[in-house]
Design a protein around this motif. Structure first.
Motif, short mmCIF file in Angstrom:
data_model
loop_
_atom_site.label_atom_id
_atom_site.label_comp_id
_atom_site.label_asym_id
_atom_site.label_seq_id
_atom_site.Cartn_x
_atom_site.Cartn_y
_atom_site.Cartn_z
N SER A 81 0.82 -1.21 0.00
CA SER A 81 0.00 0.00 0.00
C SER A 81 0.85 1.27 0.00
O SER A 81 1.86 1.36 0.70
CB SER A 81 -0.91 0.02 1.22
N SER A 82 0.40 2.25 -0.76
CA SER A 82 1.06 3.55 -0.76
C SER A 82 0.59 4.41 0.41
O SER A 82 1.11 5.49 0.63
CB SER A 82 0.82 4.28 -2.08
N PHE A 84 -2.57 5.73 3.45
CA PHE A 84 -3.83 6.42 3.66
C PHE A 84 -3.92 7.73 2.89
O PHE A 84 -4.97 8.06 2.34
CB PHE A 84 -3.98 6.67 5.17
N PRO A 87 -3.86 6.99 -1.81
CA PRO A 87 -4.45 5.68 -2.09
C PRO A 87 -4.39 5.25 -3.56
O PRO A 87 -5.39 4.85 -4.15
CB PRO A 87 -5.90 5.84 -1.62
N LYS A 90 -3.78 0.50 -5.11
CA LYS A 90 -4.66 -0.67 -5.04
C LYS A 90 -4.61 -1.55 -6.28
O LYS A 90 -4.71 -2.77 -6.18
CB LYS A 90 -6.08 -0.29 -4.65
#
Length: 146
Positions: A81-82, A84, A87, A90
């Motif tokens: 994941s990059s 919060f 985003p 995905k």
């Protein structure tokens, strides 16, 4: 995501032992996998325990997607994941998750809990929960090693 260098994600046997120990303590398959991986991913084991609780017995006891797979996919998301605030990762994570599921299905004949356990069908079990947990750890290590 930074990986905790004091805990190696490539020590398959240690990870599988940790997951088996959790499972023996009554953790579901998803909890067993993600909690075994948590220290190496610098995530809180107690938080992963709670977050993964509903994924056992094939997603809330519905005998759908194997919980061990769910735990592994949670760990993949943690690594890929990059974050919060950005985003955008995905799509890449979905591709890894799909490859993970495809490899699991190829190895075991299914990704569905009831089919793996041989529940409700004429065929016997394809794989035990302990075997699925081991496979989930092995496949996770294979994917992160590239």
């Amino acid at each position: 995501m930074a990986i905790n260098k004091s805990v190696t994600l490539t020590d398959r046997e240690a990870l599988k032992r940790a997951a088996a120990d959790y499972h023996a303590r009554g953790f579901n398959c998803a909890q067993s996998v993600i909690c075994a991986l948590a220290p190496a991913l610098d995530i809180d084991e107690k938080a992963t325990f709670a977050l993964s609780e509903g994924f056992g017995a094939g997603m809330g006891g519905m005998s759908e997607t194997c919980g061990a797979i769910s735990g592994g996919i949670m760990a993949l998301g943690q690594i890929k994941s990059s974050g919060f605030d950005a985003p955008g990762s995905k799509g890449a994570t979905y591709r890894l998750a799909r490859a993970y599921c495809d490899a699991f299905r190829e190895k075991n004949g299914s990704t569905i809990c009831r089919e793996l356990k041989g529940v409700g069908g004429d065929a016997g079990p394809l794989r035990s929960c302990a075997g699925c947990i081991d496979d989930a750890i092995d496949l996770f290590v294979d994917i992160i090693k590239g």
